[in-house]
Motif scaffolding. Sequence first.
Motif, PDB file in Angstrom:
ATOM      1  N   ALA A 160       0.823  -1.211   0.000  1.00  0.00           N
ATOM      2  CA  ALA A 160       0.000   0.000   0.000  1.00  0.00           C
ATOM      3  C   ALA A 160       0.859   1.263   0.000  1.00  0.00           C
ATOM      4  CB  ALA A 160      -0.950  -0.002   1.190  1.00  0.00           C
ATOM      5  N   SER A 161       1.859   1.317   0.865  1.00  0.00           N
ATOM      6  CA  SER A 161       2.688   2.527   0.923  1.00  0.00           C
ATOM      7  C   SER A 161       3.522   2.685  -0.348  1.00  0.00           C
ATOM      8  CB  SER A 161       3.601   2.493   2.153  1.00  0.00           C
ATOM      9  OG  SER A 161       4.490   1.400   2.107  1.00  0.00           O
ATOM     10  N   ASP A 176      -6.299   2.365  -1.300  1.00  0.00           N
ATOM     11  CA  ASP A 176      -5.842   1.196  -0.555  1.00  0.00           C
ATOM     12  C   ASP A 176      -7.046   0.318  -0.243  1.00  0.00           C
ATOM     13  OD1 ASP A 176      -4.698  -0.694   1.078  1.00  0.00           O
ATOM     14  OD2 ASP A 176      -4.308   0.684   2.746  1.00  0.00           O
ATOM     15  N   SER A 179      -7.898  -0.669   3.264  1.00  0.00           N
ATOM     16  CA  SER A 179      -8.529   0.272   4.187  1.00  0.00           C
ATOM     17  C   SER A 179     -10.000  -0.052   4.410  1.00  0.00           C
ATOM     18  CB  SER A 179      -8.378   1.705   3.677  1.00  0.00           C
ATOM     19  OG  SER A 179      -9.137   1.907   2.487  1.00  0.00           O
ATOM     20  N   VAL A 180     -10.578  -0.874   3.516  1.00  0.00           N
ATOM     21  CA  VAL A 180     -11.995  -1.216   3.641  1.00  0.00           C
ATOM     22  C   VAL A 180     -12.246  -2.723   3.655  1.00  0.00           C
ATOM     23  CG1 VAL A 180     -12.764   0.931   2.569  1.00  0.00           C
ATOM     24  CG2 VAL A 180     -12.365  -1.077   1.129  1.00  0.00           C
ATOM     25  N   LYS A 182     -10.583  -6.933   4.209  1.00  0.00           N
ATOM     26  CA  LYS A 182      -9.563  -7.845   4.735  1.00  0.00           C
ATOM     27  C   LYS A 182      -9.706  -9.208   4.068  1.00  0.00           C
ATOM     28  CE  LYS A 182      -9.258  -5.622   9.278  1.00  0.00           C
ATOM     29  NZ  LYS A 182      -8.012  -4.938   8.878  1.00  0.00           N
TER      30      LYS A 182
END
Length: 213
Positions: A160-161, A176, A179-180, A182
């Motif tokens: 992500a980064s 990302d 972020s929502v 898994k």
Amino acid sequence: MKTVLCYGDSLTWGYDAETGGRHALEDRWPSVLQTALGNGVQVIAEGLNGRTTAYDDHLADCDRNGVRILPTILQTHAPVDLVIFLLGANDMKPVVHGTAFGAVKGIERLVRLVWHHSWPGVQAEAPEILIVAPPVISQTANANFAAMFAGGVEQSSMMASLYADLADELGCGFFDAGSVAKTTPLDGVHLDPENTRAIGRGLEPMVRMMLGL
């Protein structure tokens, strides 16, 4: 009519880790995005199980190399207003590449292919590009998937980064998905219905902004 091309792997195809089959059409994130955006936008789902960003998978019975297939897909669906890339999880397989750095370089190659593609006359300029980082691979008791993605938990946590930095450097949009959503512990890689729906919902504001809606 605006056109959005969703270019991805099994997360876009809708692989169901519980059954080994496919999520219902309405549960797949491109379908959720289509419903949210309405009839003025066409969302095209181009998902392939096992697709990589830019690497060969010699164990596959189809061409999973995203770079090699992308030009044909672009030509097929032109004109396109926005390309969404949700790829990189399969790059985490040691047999493919095994590092987040490799996935980032693959995404960069895909972006540059879009920029420099020989578009047909119906496409006046290259489309906008939205880079989406896949959710982090999670620990799983599934021995086959744990072995297939050995080291993937650590490496995927960096994506992500790194993707965000790449998007900033290239002037692309970034989201990302982790972020929502898994990944499911059933295999550590895929999504249950609620989490794949969450990606479609999460992408809507960014897609609307990029399309000027």
